[in-house]
Motif scaffolding. Structure first.
Motif, PDB file in Angstrom:
ATOM      1  N   LEU A 111       0.811  -1.217   0.000  1.00  0.00           N
ATOM      2  CA  LEU A 111       0.000   0.000   0.000  1.00  0.00           C
ATOM      3  C   LEU A 111       0.847   1.272   0.000  1.00  0.00           C
ATOM      4  CD1 LEU A 111      -3.093   1.000   0.455  1.00  0.00           C
ATOM      5  CD2 LEU A 111      -2.185   1.605   2.695  1.00  0.00           C
ATOM      6  N   LEU A 112       1.921   1.281   0.790  1.00  0.00           N
ATOM      7  CA  LEU A 112       2.679   2.528   0.927  1.00  0.00           C
ATOM      8  C   LEU A 112       3.434   2.856  -0.363  1.00  0.00           C
ATOM      9  CD1 LEU A 112       3.861   2.253   4.650  1.00  0.00           C
ATOM     10  CD2 LEU A 112       1.834   3.357   3.701  1.00  0.00           C
ATOM     11  N   THR A 113       3.869   1.839  -1.080  1.00  0.00           N
ATOM     12  CA  THR A 113       4.472   2.082  -2.394  1.00  0.00           C
ATOM     13  C   THR A 113       3.403   2.562  -3.380  1.00  0.00           C
ATOM     14  OG1 THR A 113       6.140   0.403  -1.972  1.00  0.00           O
ATOM     15  CG2 THR A 113       5.814   1.048  -4.263  1.00  0.00           C
ATOM     16  N   ALA A 114       2.230   1.932  -3.300  1.00  0.00           N
ATOM     17  CA  ALA A 114       1.139   2.345  -4.192  1.00  0.00           C
ATOM     18  C   ALA A 114       0.769   3.807  -3.964  1.00  0.00           C
ATOM     19  CB  ALA A 114      -0.079   1.452  -3.975  1.00  0.00           C
ATOM     20  N   ALA A 115       0.815   4.239  -2.703  1.00  0.00           N
ATOM     21  CA  ALA A 115       0.472   5.642  -2.403  1.00  0.00           C
ATOM     22  C   ALA A 115       1.425   6.604  -3.100  1.00  0.00           C
ATOM     23  CB  ALA A 115       0.488   5.874  -0.896  1.00  0.00           C
ATOM     24  N   LYS A 116       2.666   6.143  -3.318  1.00  0.00           N
ATOM     25  CA  LYS A 116       3.635   6.983  -4.045  1.00  0.00           C
ATOM     26  C   LYS A 116       3.479   6.858  -5.544  1.00  0.00           C
ATOM     27  CE  LYS A 116       7.109   5.241  -1.719  1.00  0.00           C
ATOM     28  NZ  LYS A 116       8.454   4.874  -1.235  1.00  0.00           N
ATOM     29  N   GLU A 117       3.269   5.616  -6.026  1.00  0.00           N
ATOM     30  CA  GLU A 117       3.253   5.402  -7.469  1.00  0.00           C
ATOM     31  C   GLU A 117       1.895   5.710  -8.106  1.00  0.00           C
ATOM     32  OE1 GLU A 117       4.998   1.749  -8.713  1.00  0.00           O
ATOM     33  OE2 GLU A 117       6.773   2.035  -7.455  1.00  0.00           O
ATOM     34  N   TYR A 118       0.841   5.515  -7.338  1.00  0.00           N
ATOM     35  CA  TYR A 118      -0.516   5.792  -7.858  1.00  0.00           C
ATOM     36  C   TYR A 118      -1.269   6.679  -6.875  1.00  0.00           C
ATOM     37  CZ  TYR A 118       0.772   1.893 -10.844  1.00  0.00           C
ATOM     38  OH  TYR A 118       1.432   1.077 -11.716  1.00  0.00           O
ATOM     39  N   PRO A 119      -0.713   7.880  -6.595  1.00  0.00           N
ATOM     40  CA  PRO A 119      -1.283   8.693  -5.515  1.00  0.00           C
ATOM     41  C   PRO A 119      -2.742   9.060  -5.744  1.00  0.00           C
ATOM     42  CG  PRO A 119       0.286   9.971  -6.811  1.00  0.00           C
ATOM     43  CD  PRO A 119       0.420   8.547  -7.253  1.00  0.00           C
ATOM     44  N   GLU A 120      -3.137   9.289  -6.997  1.00  0.00           N
ATOM     45  CA  GLU A 120      -4.511   9.735  -7.228  1.00  0.00           C
ATOM     46  C   GLU A 120      -5.513   8.630  -6.904  1.00  0.00           C
ATOM     47  OE1 GLU A 120      -4.535  11.334 -11.161  1.00  0.00           O
ATOM     48  OE2 GLU A 120      -3.013  12.805 -10.545  1.00  0.00           O
ATOM     49  N   LEU A 121      -5.179   7.420  -7.381  1.00  0.00           N
ATOM     50  CA  LEU A 121      -6.079   6.290  -7.120  1.00  0.00           C
ATOM     51  C   LEU A 121      -6.199   6.011  -5.624  1.00  0.00           C
ATOM     52  CD1 LEU A 121      -5.381   3.418  -9.698  1.00  0.00           C
ATOM     53  CD2 LEU A 121      -7.569   4.522  -9.205  1.00  0.00           C
ATOM     54  N   VAL A 122      -5.057   5.961  -4.964  1.00  0.00           N
ATOM     55  CA  VAL A 122      -5.076   5.621  -3.540  1.00  0.00           C
ATOM     56  C   VAL A 122      -5.776   6.725  -2.758  1.00  0.00           C
ATOM     57  CG1 VAL A 122      -3.680   5.086  -1.506  1.00  0.00           C
ATOM     58  CG2 VAL A 122      -3.026   4.160  -3.738  1.00  0.00           C
ATOM     59  N   GLU A 123      -5.484   7.970  -3.085  1.00  0.00           N
ATOM     60  CA  GLU A 123      -6.091   9.087  -2.351  1.00  0.00           C
ATOM     61  C   GLU A 123      -7.616   9.068  -2.499  1.00  0.00           C
ATOM     62  OE1 GLU A 123      -4.905  13.022  -3.559  1.00  0.00           O
ATOM     63  OE2 GLU A 123      -5.878  13.944  -1.818  1.00  0.00           O
ATOM     64  N   LYS A 124      -8.069   8.696  -3.700  1.00  0.00           N
ATOM     65  CA  LYS A 124      -9.496   8.710  -3.968  1.00  0.00           C
ATOM     66  C   LYS A 124     -10.263   7.711  -3.086  1.00  0.00           C
ATOM     67  CE  LYS A 124     -12.859   8.367  -7.721  1.00  0.00           C
ATOM     68  NZ  LYS A 124     -13.082   7.905  -9.075  1.00  0.00           N
ATOM     69  N   TYR A 125      -9.637   6.580  -2.802  1.00  0.00           N
ATOM     70  CA  TYR A 125     -10.381   5.506  -2.127  1.00  0.00           C
ATOM     71  C   TYR A 125      -9.936   5.224  -0.692  1.00  0.00           C
ATOM     72  CZ  TYR A 125     -12.167   4.561  -6.787  1.00  0.00           C
ATOM     73  OH  TYR A 125     -12.780   4.678  -8.001  1.00  0.00           O
ATOM     74  N   PHE A 126      -8.740   5.694  -0.307  1.00  0.00           N
ATOM     75  CA  PHE A 126      -8.210   5.353   1.012  1.00  0.00           C
ATOM     76  C   PHE A 126      -9.019   6.038   2.116  1.00  0.00           C
ATOM     77  CE2 PHE A 126      -5.334   6.133   4.614  1.00  0.00           C
ATOM     78  CZ  PHE A 126      -4.959   4.847   4.922  1.00  0.00           C
ATOM     79  N   MET A 127      -9.800   5.269   2.813  1.00  0.00           N
ATOM     80  CA  MET A 127     -10.613   5.741   3.935  1.00  0.00           C
ATOM     81  C   MET A 127     -11.515   6.921   3.573  1.00  0.00           C
ATOM     82  SD  MET A 127      -8.141   4.905   7.186  1.00  0.00           S
ATOM     83  CE  MET A 127      -9.472   4.593   8.344  1.00  0.00           C
TER      84      MET A 127
END
Lengths: 260, 435
Positions: free
Chosen positions: B118-134
């Motif tokens: 997850l933490l790597t994904a937050a860097k590599e795909y910040p928009e996707l993760v930000e949109k759905y993370f909590m």
């Protein structure tokens, strides 16, 4: 090898009420005995007490299988010693397939490391299911779950054919069966008939005896065996009913708890 | 300015951790914001279990470093046995807080599937993760444990399945807890875009080395329109671990979320599993098995809430309690106003194997709409002596008869797990726990 099952002066209670009041009976392998009698006379209690049903308490008497008192054994030990009871109301067990259950039952009779091979087991199971005209998918269904009355009875006979006990006790195996199912169940019992197998059939219908010819017939009333004879006794019961026996013995009400 | 908190990790430590990971700004701010709230927010209040004295917040270390596994062969047998080594091409293994192994097939990569820690994904795909993370399934400020989770998240996986991609083979994750100092704030985020389909199966396993520890797990499943997600899990954390686990899904129009959960923790556990059926014709199915032993206390709340018309929700929970274990099973079927033709069904069964064990099954239906169907069944009982008598009358020993009845009781969920290795693991864990 000839086996014997001897019931001596058996007294049985349920919840403090005496149901069996001194049953005496001797069975030999190779023979089929039938116990008949109206409802409420203690027939099923006899079957359950021999197998060790937890609700029945034996207060007096012995049940000797080849000289050993099975009443001192646990239920599973009685089964391993050679007894089998086809139950009137088999339990339903979710999540345990018929096939897994049967394999456990067969392997319980074998030493560790000597378990039946899967191939051999399936072959035997298929053969017996075919013989009893059972749908093959019943092997993978959960044990008795959702089985119709007739399917449950066939399944009891299937188990007996797979386990091959020395003595089979069949408790109202014919109740609730239509004529086709009755024929199939009888076919199974007749198939078991051999020098190495003894059988005690409990019924209150004569019609089963159109398909299975017993060697001995016994009549039970008031928690005792009150009359024994050959096949001709069953024929007489069929035509005349039970009243003549009651008259002969001076019994007014044949059910348990009613003294003559 | 640094505010003093009652938590073992302060603002500076969180900032430093975020910085060390090279996290995007939104995640750092989210963490700090959550940390500020965590102190004041109350603990969750699971119905019928008092958790005010449980330790969810005190631990020695926020993160530990563990060695990675350079190959499948490098992994201990306990992990290898979970994996169908010949065929499994999509696997993430995490050791404590360290991403220790990752593989994803070329075919899936080409289709745009994302699967990584997850933490790597937050860097590599910040928009996707930000949109759905909590943001959709679980909110940061629900209570102290969600806020603490957001502030301290230190592991987990991100799985994204693009539109129209249907993945046949299961995606697998294994979370290993083998360092007693490790504290897991593990977050799994599964996003299945429109018309996609995926099966994700995870196992949490702990070694004997783990004594006292804290585990806080949040899993979010976002199933967009006409998507299908099957989520399997076997939790097998240690006796000294206090676990909060929250698995939640939101289902869009025509989508399906199916859970198969084997809850085999040996320690005290609070589990929330919520499926929000938001879209019309959405479908939620939760199957859960539990084995409780020792003195552990557990609470399993399973909730399916219906907003969508014609939505269907099914809950099936089977629990076995032995020794002095105690478990509460709350099942909630909730139908909101407007969710016409919705159907909410639930069944909870508890089997008690000892006098001291305790199990409560509480079925709850909350219905604000007239045009619906709903039903529930619940029972708490002992092994039926007539079943044992029947099995024993065929020569099966009492011990084996009990084993058959218990396994049979749990089979409806075990058979549902889509990976053979995980199914086998669950069977083995059940075997070990109930004997």
């Amino acid at each position: 090898m000839a086996s014997t099952l001897v019931i001596k002066d058996l007294h049985v209670e349920i919840e403090g009420k005496e149901i069996l009041k001194g049953v005496n009976l001797e069975l030999d392998s190779g023979k089929i005995h039938v116990i008949m009698g109206p409802n409420g006379t203690g027939k099923s209690t006899l079957a359950s007490a021999i197998m060790g049903h937890p609700k029945f308490e034996v207060t007096k008497g012995e049940v000797l299988l080849n000289g050993e008192n099975v009443l001192e054994m646990e239920v599973d030990e009685r089964a391993l010693a050679g007894l089998f009871l086809a139950m009137q109301y088999p339990s339903e067990i979710t999540g345990v397939t018929n096939a897994d259950f049967l394999r456990s039952a067969i392997n319980a009779r074998r030493e560790e490391g000597q378990e039946i091979s899967l191939m051999k087991f399936i072959k035997e199971l298929d053969k017996n299911m075919d013989f009893l005209e059972m749908d093959q998918n019943m092997a993978q269904r959960y044990l008795n779950e959702g089985f119709s009355g007739g399917e449950k009875k066939r399944n009891e006979i299937l188990q007996m054919m797979m386990i091959k006990p020395e003595f089979g006790i069949l408790d109202e195996i014919d109740s609730g069966l239509d004529i086709d199912a009755l024929k199939v169940v009888s076919k199974g019992i007749n198939q078991m008939r051999s020098e190495d197998f003894g059988c005690l059939i409990i019924t209150h219908y004569q019609r089963l005896l159109n398909y299975i010819e017993p060697d001995f017939v016994h009549v039970m009333m008031q928690g005792r065996i009150v009359k024994s004879g050959g096949f001709e006794l069953a024929r007489r019961l069929e035509t005349e009913g039970y009243d003549w026996i009651k008259q002969e013995l001076g019994i007014e009400d044949e059910t348990v708890g009613q003294e003559a | 300015m640094t505010t003093k908190t009652n938590l073992p990790v302060d603002q500076q430590a969180v900032e430093a951790f975020s910085q060390k990971n090279g996290e995007p700004g939104w995640l750092s701010s989210l963490r700090l914001d959550a940390l500020a709230k965590a102190d004041d927010l109350p603990l969750p209040k699971p119905d019928k279990t008092k958790i005010t004295k449980w330790n969810f917040t005190q631990f020695a270390k926020h993160t530990v470093d563990s060695d990675i596994y350079s190959s499948l062969e490098d992994m201990p047998e306990s992990i290898k046995s979970l994996i169908d080594v010949e065929t499994q091409q999509n696997l993430y293994v995490q050791r404590n807080n360290t991403p220790a192994f990752l593989t994803l097939s070329e075919e899936l990569k080409e289709q745009g599937v994302i699967f990584m820690d997850l933490l790597t994904a937050a860097k590599e795909y910040p928009e996707l993760v930000e949109k759905y993370f909590m943001t959709e399934a679980v909110k940061v400020d629900e209570h102290k444990l969600t806020a603490l989770h957001a502030a301290l998240v230190n592991g987990g996986a991100f799985l994204y399945v693009p539109k129209n991609v249907e993945i046949a083979e299961p995606i697998q994750a294994v979370y290993v807890h083998d360092d007693t100092d490790a504290t897991l704030f593990n977050h799994v985020l599964v996003v299945a875009d429109d018309n996609s389909s995926v099966t994700y199966v995870e196992s949490y396993l702990a070694t004997d080395a783990v004594q006292e520890s804290v585990v806080n797990i949040v899993s979010e499943v976002i199933a967009k329109q006409n998507a299908r997600v099957v989520y399997g899990a076997v939790d097998n954390l240690s006796a000294g671990t206090t676990t909060y686990v929250n698995r939640r899904g939101t289902a869009g129009r025509d989508s399906r979320i199916e859970w198969a959960l084997g809850m085999m923790n040996d320690g005290n556990t609070i589990s929330e599993n919520i499926t929000k059926l938001i879209g019309d014709n959405s479908y939620g199915d939760t199957k859960m098995v539990v084995v409780g032993r020792g003195n552990q206390k557990q609470n399993f709340t399973t909730n399916i809430t219906h907003w969508g018309k014609n939505s269907e929700g099914y809950i099936l929970k089977h629990g076995v309690m032995k020794d002095a274990a105690s478990s509460i099973f709350n099942g909630i079927g909730k139908i909101e106003y407007g969710a016409t033709k919705a159907n909410a069904e639930q069944e909870s069964r508890v089997l008690m194997l000892s006098e001291k064990a305790r199990g409560d099954a509480n079925p709850i239906l909350l219905i604000d709409e007239d045009d619906v169907t709903a039903g529930h069944a619940a029972s708490v009982g002992r092994v039926d002596p007539m079943q044992l008598y029947y099995l024993m009358s065929r020569g099966i020993s009492q011990h084996e008869a009990e084993r058959l009845v218990i396994h049979g009781f749990l089979a409806p969920v075990v058979t549902k797990l889509p990976i053979e290795g995980v199914k086998r693991l669950l069977s083995e864990v059940i075997e070990r726990k109930v004997q």
